[in-house]
Design a protein around this motif. Structure first.
Motif, PDB file in Angstrom:
ATOM      1  N   UNK A   1     -10.619   0.284   2.695  1.00 16.58           N
ATOM      2  CA  UNK A   1     -11.508  -0.408   3.327  1.00 16.58           C
ATOM      3  C   UNK A   1     -12.382  -1.260   2.590  1.00 16.58           C
ATOM      4  N   UNK A   2     -13.133  -0.846   1.209  1.00 18.88           N
ATOM      5  CA  UNK A   2     -14.021  -1.258   0.485  1.00 18.88           C
ATOM      6  C   UNK A   2     -13.433  -2.392  -0.159  1.00 18.88           C
ATOM      7  N   UNK A   3     -11.853  -1.965  -0.552  1.00 21.83           N
ATOM      8  CA  UNK A   3     -11.378  -2.988  -1.368  1.00 21.83           C
ATOM      9  C   UNK A   3     -11.298  -4.336  -0.675  1.00 21.83           C
ATOM     10  N   UNK A   4     -10.774  -4.179   0.708  1.00 20.75           N
ATOM     11  CA  UNK A   4     -10.719  -5.398   1.657  1.00 20.75           C
ATOM     12  C   UNK A   4     -11.795  -6.194   1.612  1.00 20.75           C
ATOM     13  N   UNK A   5     -13.068  -5.481   1.805  1.00 22.04           N
ATOM     14  CA  UNK A   5     -14.381  -6.089   1.662  1.00 22.04           C
ATOM     15  C   UNK A   5     -14.516  -6.987   0.215  1.00 22.04           C
ATOM     16  N   UNK A   6     -14.198  -6.151  -0.773  1.00 20.45           N
ATOM     17  CA  UNK A   6     -14.364  -6.919  -1.813  1.00 20.45           C
ATOM     18  C   UNK A   6     -13.770  -8.207  -2.087  1.00 20.45           C
ATOM     19  N   UNK A   7     -12.389  -8.222  -1.480  1.00 24.31           N
ATOM     20  CA  UNK A   7     -11.684  -9.518  -1.430  1.00 24.31           C
ATOM     21  C   UNK A   7     -12.629 -10.837  -1.000  1.00 24.31           C
TER      22      UNK A   7
ATOM     23  N   UNK B   1      -7.846  -3.082  -9.023  1.00 24.78           N
ATOM     24  CA  UNK B   1      -8.942  -3.171  -8.435  1.00 24.78           C
ATOM     25  C   UNK B   1      -9.838  -4.270  -9.316  1.00 24.78           C
ATOM     26  N   UNK B   2     -10.916  -5.195  -8.876  1.00 27.75           N
ATOM     27  CA  UNK B   2     -11.328  -5.872  -9.597  1.00 27.75           C
ATOM     28  C   UNK B   2     -12.617  -5.315 -10.128  1.00 27.75           C
ATOM     29  N   UNK B   3     -13.428  -6.026 -11.094  1.00 25.25           N
ATOM     30  CA  UNK B   3     -14.626  -5.237 -11.791  1.00 25.25           C
ATOM     31  C   UNK B   3     -15.857  -4.819 -10.919  1.00 25.25           C
TER      32      UNK B   3
ATOM     33  N   UNK C   1       0.858  -1.095  -0.025  1.00 25.98           N
ATOM     34  CA  UNK C   1      -0.071   0.101  -0.038  1.00 25.98           C
ATOM     35  C   UNK C   1       1.117   1.203   0.009  1.00 25.98           C
ATOM     36  N   UNK C   2       0.284   2.333  -0.367  1.00 24.84           N
ATOM     37  CA  UNK C   2       1.009   3.642  -0.421  1.00 24.84           C
ATOM     38  C   UNK C   2       1.335   4.287   1.026  1.00 24.84           C
ATOM     39  N   UNK C   3       0.192   3.921   1.970  1.00 30.76           N
ATOM     40  CA  UNK C   3       0.537   4.531   3.456  1.00 30.76           C
ATOM     41  C   UNK C   3      -0.072   3.008   4.402  1.00 30.76           C
ATOM     42  N   UNK C   4       0.322   3.307   5.539  1.00 31.02           N
ATOM     43  CA  UNK C   4       0.192   2.279   6.560  1.00 31.02           C
ATOM     44  C   UNK C   4      -1.339   2.256   7.087  1.00 31.02           C
ATOM     45  N   UNK C   5      -2.050   3.394   6.958  1.00 33.24           N
ATOM     46  CA  UNK C   5      -3.512   3.302   7.235  1.00 33.24           C
ATOM     47  C   UNK C   5      -3.995   2.584   6.311  1.00 33.24           C
ATOM     48  N   UNK C   6      -3.835   2.490   5.010  1.00 36.42           N
ATOM     49  CA  UNK C   6      -4.644   1.495   3.954  1.00 36.42           C
ATOM     50  C   UNK C   6      -4.269   0.244   4.553  1.00 36.42           C
ATOM     51  N   UNK C   7      -3.102  -0.341   4.905  1.00 36.92           N
ATOM     52  CA  UNK C   7      -3.110  -1.445   4.900  1.00 36.92           C
ATOM     53  C   UNK C   7      -3.961  -2.030   6.335  1.00 36.92           C
ATOM     54  N   UNK C   8      -4.150  -1.204   7.355  1.00 39.34           N
ATOM     55  CA  UNK C   8      -5.052  -1.542   8.319  1.00 39.34           C
ATOM     56  C   UNK C   8      -6.579  -1.305   7.585  1.00 39.34           C
ATOM     57  N   UNK C   9      -6.827  -0.562   6.908  1.00 39.90           N
ATOM     58  CA  UNK C   9      -8.136  -0.531   6.452  1.00 39.90           C
ATOM     59  C   UNK C   9      -8.401  -1.711   5.460  1.00 39.90           C
ATOM     60  N   UNK C  10      -7.469  -2.193   4.721  1.00 41.71           N
ATOM     61  CA  UNK C  10      -7.679  -3.498   3.880  1.00 41.71           C
ATOM     62  C   UNK C  10      -7.919  -4.595   4.754  1.00 41.71           C
ATOM     63  N   UNK C  11      -7.081  -4.511   5.943  1.00 43.37           N
ATOM     64  CA  UNK C  11      -7.264  -5.917   6.716  1.00 43.37           C
ATOM     65  C   UNK C  11      -8.744  -5.851   7.607  1.00 43.37           C
ATOM     66  N   UNK C  12      -9.125  -4.768   7.771  1.00 37.97           N
ATOM     67  CA  UNK C  12     -10.253  -4.551   8.381  1.00 37.97           C
ATOM     68  C   UNK C  12     -11.408  -5.015   7.451  1.00 37.97           C
ATOM     69  N   UNK C  13     -11.365  -4.380   6.106  1.00 42.18           N
ATOM     70  CA  UNK C  13     -12.482  -4.845   5.263  1.00 42.18           C
ATOM     71  C   UNK C  13     -12.285  -6.273   4.944  1.00 42.18           C
ATOM     72  N   UNK C  14     -11.452  -6.892   5.016  1.00 39.45           N
ATOM     73  CA  UNK C  14     -10.931  -8.235   4.715  1.00 39.45           C
ATOM     74  C   UNK C  14     -11.861  -9.196   5.657  1.00 39.45           C
TER      75      UNK C  14
ATOM     76  N   UNK D   1     -14.217  -8.227   7.590  1.00 39.55           N
ATOM     77  CA  UNK D   1     -15.660  -8.040   7.729  1.00 39.55           C
ATOM     78  C   UNK D   1     -16.113  -9.021   6.753  1.00 39.55           C
ATOM     79  N   UNK D   2     -15.545  -9.287   5.411  1.00 39.20           N
ATOM     80  CA  UNK D   2     -16.340 -10.181   4.427  1.00 39.20           C
ATOM     81  C   UNK D   2     -15.674 -11.482   4.718  1.00 39.20           C
ATOM     82  N   UNK D   3     -14.770 -11.982   5.389  1.00 41.89           N
ATOM     83  CA  UNK D   3     -14.227 -13.297   5.334  1.00 41.89           C
ATOM     84  C   UNK D   3     -14.147 -13.774   6.716  1.00 41.89           C
ATOM     85  N   UNK D   4     -14.216 -13.041   7.752  1.00 39.72           N
ATOM     86  CA  UNK D   4     -14.003 -13.302   9.254  1.00 39.72           C
ATOM     87  C   UNK D   4     -12.671 -13.908   9.429  1.00 39.72           C
ATOM     88  N   UNK D   5     -11.612 -13.630   8.663  1.00 42.91           N
ATOM     89  CA  UNK D   5     -10.406 -14.024   8.706  1.00 42.91           C
ATOM     90  C   UNK D   5      -9.232 -13.007   8.990  1.00 42.91           C
ATOM     91  N   UNK D   6      -8.302 -13.013   9.858  1.00 42.70           N
ATOM     92  CA  UNK D   6      -7.333 -12.093  10.315  1.00 42.70           C
ATOM     93  C   UNK D   6      -6.482 -12.054   9.195  1.00 42.70           C
TER      94      UNK D   6
END
Ligand SMILES: Cc1ncc(C[n+]2csc(CCOP(=O)(O)OP(=O)(O)O)c2C)c(N)n1
Length: 405
Positions: A273-279, A309-311, A49-62, A64-69
């Protein structure tokens, strides 16, 4: 010293504890592990990611949609960059999202390091302690690390909290086979950004549908977007007015709020965050609805993520030219420059619209990684409701939208 084989760390420590995805900004203390990830893992399993906040947000979104850390990795000097989404969204006091922070520890007391780490190094553990994020310092042998991570993961899951593994220098052995494969991967990401322009809707100079007052308000724009959703779609919206309007509209129309994630904090981190959810959400679309101030705050993360990003990820940015939620202060960029900036980002499709027809059309035409900038007027209601539900309830009902494996 430099004992731990990165491959074994990934396989025996992370994967055996259910962690397969890692997002972050590189750090030299983590070099061996990161070289291994670069060489062997592709997007979305590994995203730089370009910044660390995005890494946390991706992990968060991920989560939410997977229940995985997931792992969010960073240098300790970047911990400050990640604190906003950690404190305002992931903390157990807010949404309570478990994740494993892997933090390289530069400037560790007693070790010689560069001057820029002289303050951040000694403060690192205090920052984690003062934020209530449980942590452990990584030992230098794999047999000790394995139960440590199992412990941390258990604490994270049971306590609904981010936890941290703090990694001193020289813990990871170098990853040997990396160089060639790493170059190939970089090439893939850089070349992945072909763009497709739809005449009439996406060129900067064509965004006005008519002279005079802008016809749409932010609220109306959101109403039209919500009307375009399929039952399998979910939304992730930014801090402030956009989320509050979504909440208001869904309550008013008796719609279930559970398919909408309202980011009440962490301005600028909505798209990661939305990107993480999408995964974890391949059966429908993720519509990210964000204000222009929020978009602007960490646009570099968008620049990195939009290229691959996916479609099914659609980014709707509402351009009202103000920070409406804090008293209508102007955003510090004019519309022409804002649209040029947005137009230069590596989405596959970009639409700039100012009318209901344009917005509906853009939503219909969005079939790849898409940006829709809706230029709106500045009229808003005097009062907007805030979610009455506890954040944990909002989290749980959003998570009930997904089918978990
Ligand atoms: C990191 C951070 N800085 C500042 C704020 C305060 N804040 C909340 S909403 C907002 C304005 C957001 O502007 P924009 O995204 O354009 O949305 P609008 O309110 O105009 O719809 C600000 C500055 C915040 N929540 N987080």
């Amino acid at each position: 010293m430099a004992n731990i084989d990165p491959r074994l760390f990934y396989e025996k420590v992370l994967v055996d504890n259910g962690i397969t995805h890692a997002f972050g900004v590189p750090d030299s203390c983590l070099k061996g592990l990161l070289s291994y990830l670069y060489a062997t893992r592709d997007v979305p399993e590994h995203i730089v990611t370009a910044s660390e906040g995005a890494a946390v947000s991706l992990a968060m979104g991920y989560y939410l949609s997977t229940q995985k850390l997931a792992v969010a990795y960073m240098q300790n000097s970047g911990l400050a960059n990640s604190l906003n989404p950690l404190q305002s969204m992931a903390a157990k006091e807010v949404f309570g999202i478990p994740m494993l922070l892997v933090i390289g520890w530069r400037g560790r007391p007693g070790e010689h390091d560069e001057p820029e780490h002289a303050l951040a190094g000694p403060c690192t553990l205090d920052i984690l302690t003062s934020n209530g994020f449980p942590y452990e310092v990584m030992p230098d042998s794999l047999p000790e690390v394995i139960p440590m991570i199992a412990r941390l993961v258990k604490i994270a899951k049971e306590g609904c909290t981010p936890v941290a593994l703090v990694v001193p220098n020289h813990r990871f052995a170098p990853y040997r086979q990396d160089e060639m494969e790493q170059n190939e991967k970089t090439g893939e990401i850089l070349n992945g950004a072909s763009s497709k322009i739809y005449k009439g809707l996406s060129r900067v100079e064509d965004w006005r549908s008519a002279e005079g007052e802008l016809p749409l308000s932010r609220e109306n724009a959101i109403r039209y977007v919500l009307k375009q959703l399929y039952p399998t779609d979910v939304t992730v919206s930014s801090v402030g007015g956009s989320s509050r309007e979504i909440y208001m509209i869904q309550k008013e129309t008796g719609e279930d709020i559970s398919r909408n994630f309202l980011s009440i904090g962490a301005m600028g981190h909505t798209y990661p965050l939305a990107y993480g959810v999408q995964i974890g959400h391949s059966s429908g679309r993720v519509i990210c609805i964000e204000g222009d101030g929020s978009f602007l705050m960490h646009v570099s993360n968008v620049a990195v993520l939009a290229a691959h990003a996916p479609p099914n990820l659609i980014h709707v940015v509402i351009h009202n030219r103000i920070h409406c939620s804090t008293g209508c202060q102007p955003i510090p960029i004019n519309t022409e420059n804002f649209l040029s900036l947005a137009g230069s980002l590596p989405y596959k499709q970009r639409f700039f619209v100012d009318s209901a027809e344009g917005l509906i059309q853009a939503c219909e035409w969005a079939e790849e990684s898409t940006l829709i900038v809706v230029v709106v007027n500045q009229s808003v209601r005097k009062e907007l409701p805030r979610p009455a539900e506890h954040c944990h309830d909002l989290r749980d009902s959003f998570m009930s939208s997904f089918i978990y494996n």
